[in-house]
Design a protein around this motif. Structure first.
Motif, short mmCIF file in Angstrom:
data_model
loop_
_atom_site.label_atom_id
_atom_site.label_comp_id
_atom_site.label_asym_id
_atom_site.label_seq_id
_atom_site.Cartn_x
_atom_site.Cartn_y
_atom_site.Cartn_z
N LYS A 37 2.48 8.27 9.11
CA LYS A 37 1.04 8.26 8.84
C LYS A 37 0.45 9.66 9.00
N ILE A 38 0.82 10.35 10.06
CA ILE A 38 0.32 11.71 10.32
C ILE A 38 0.72 12.65 9.18
N LYS A 39 1.96 12.55 8.75
CA LYS A 39 2.45 13.45 7.70
C LYS A 39 1.81 13.13 6.35
N LEU A 40 1.62 11.86 6.07
CA LEU A 40 0.92 11.48 4.84
C LEU A 40 -0.50 12.04 4.82
N LEU A 41 -1.20 11.88 5.94
CA LEU A 41 -2.58 12.37 6.02
C LEU A 41 -2.64 13.89 5.90
N LYS A 42 -1.66 14.61 6.46
CA LYS A 42 -1.62 16.07 6.33
C LYS A 42 -1.57 16.48 4.87
N ILE A 43 -0.72 15.80 4.11
CA ILE A 43 -0.59 16.14 2.69
C ILE A 43 -1.84 15.73 1.92
N LEU A 44 -2.36 14.56 2.20
CA LEU A 44 -3.56 14.10 1.49
C LEU A 44 -4.77 14.97 1.78
N ASP A 45 -4.86 15.48 3.00
CA ASP A 45 -6.02 16.27 3.41
C ASP A 45 -5.89 17.76 3.10
N ASN A 46 -4.72 18.18 2.65
CA ASN A 46 -4.50 19.61 2.44
C ASN A 46 -3.83 19.86 1.08
N PRO A 47 -4.62 20.02 0.03
CA PRO A 47 -4.06 20.25 -1.31
C PRO A 47 -3.19 21.51 -1.40
N ASP A 48 -3.54 22.53 -0.62
CA ASP A 48 -2.73 23.76 -0.65
C ASP A 48 -1.32 23.50 -0.11
N LEU A 49 -1.22 22.71 0.94
CA LEU A 49 0.07 22.36 1.50
C LEU A 49 0.87 21.53 0.49
N LYS A 50 0.20 20.58 -0.11
CA LYS A 50 0.84 19.74 -1.14
C LYS A 50 1.40 20.60 -2.26
N ASN A 51 0.61 21.54 -2.75
CA ASN A 51 1.06 22.41 -3.84
C ASN A 51 2.18 23.34 -3.40
N LYS A 52 2.15 23.79 -2.15
CA LYS A 52 3.22 24.63 -1.62
C LYS A 52 4.54 23.88 -1.65
N PHE A 53 4.53 22.64 -1.17
CA PHE A 53 5.74 21.82 -1.17
C PHE A 53 6.24 21.60 -2.60
N ILE A 54 5.34 21.29 -3.50
CA ILE A 54 5.72 21.01 -4.89
C ILE A 54 6.36 22.24 -5.53
N GLU A 55 5.73 23.39 -5.41
CA GLU A 55 6.26 24.61 -6.03
C GLU A 55 7.58 25.03 -5.41
N TYR A 56 7.70 24.92 -4.10
CA TYR A 56 8.94 25.29 -3.43
C TYR A 56 10.08 24.37 -3.88
#
Length: 82
Positions: A37-56
């Motif tokens: 749950k914590i990790k899901l919320l981190k990604i949902l609340d942080n688009p920059d982090l989400k995009n970093k993971f996707i690009e990497y």
């Protein structure tokens, strides 16, 4: 990994081979719903982090699993055997 979805996976052998926790996705221990749950919320609340993971992840897949790279790897192995 190549389709553009951030990865959250259980911390088991195959997943740990592809995901580096906090670098290109998140790993959580099987059954640890609170951590998931914590990790899901981190990604949902942080688009920059989400995009970093996707690009990497796209970069990793293209570099490590590109057809010509894998063909060359197989050729090198077979050349050493023969």
């Amino acid at each position: 990994m190549l389709v553009g979805i951030p990865i959250i996976a259980t911390e088991i052998r195959g997943n740990k081979d592809l995901i580096s926790n906090d670098i290109n996705g998140y790993l959580y221990k099987p059954g640890d719903i609170k951590s998931l749950k914590i990790k899901l919320l981190k990604i949902l609340d942080n688009p920059d982090l989400k995009n970093k993971f996707i690009e990497y992840n796209k970069k990793i897949i293209i570099e490590k699993f590109d057809r010509s790279t894998k063909t060359n790897d197989i050729y090198c192995v077979l050349s050493n055997i023969i």
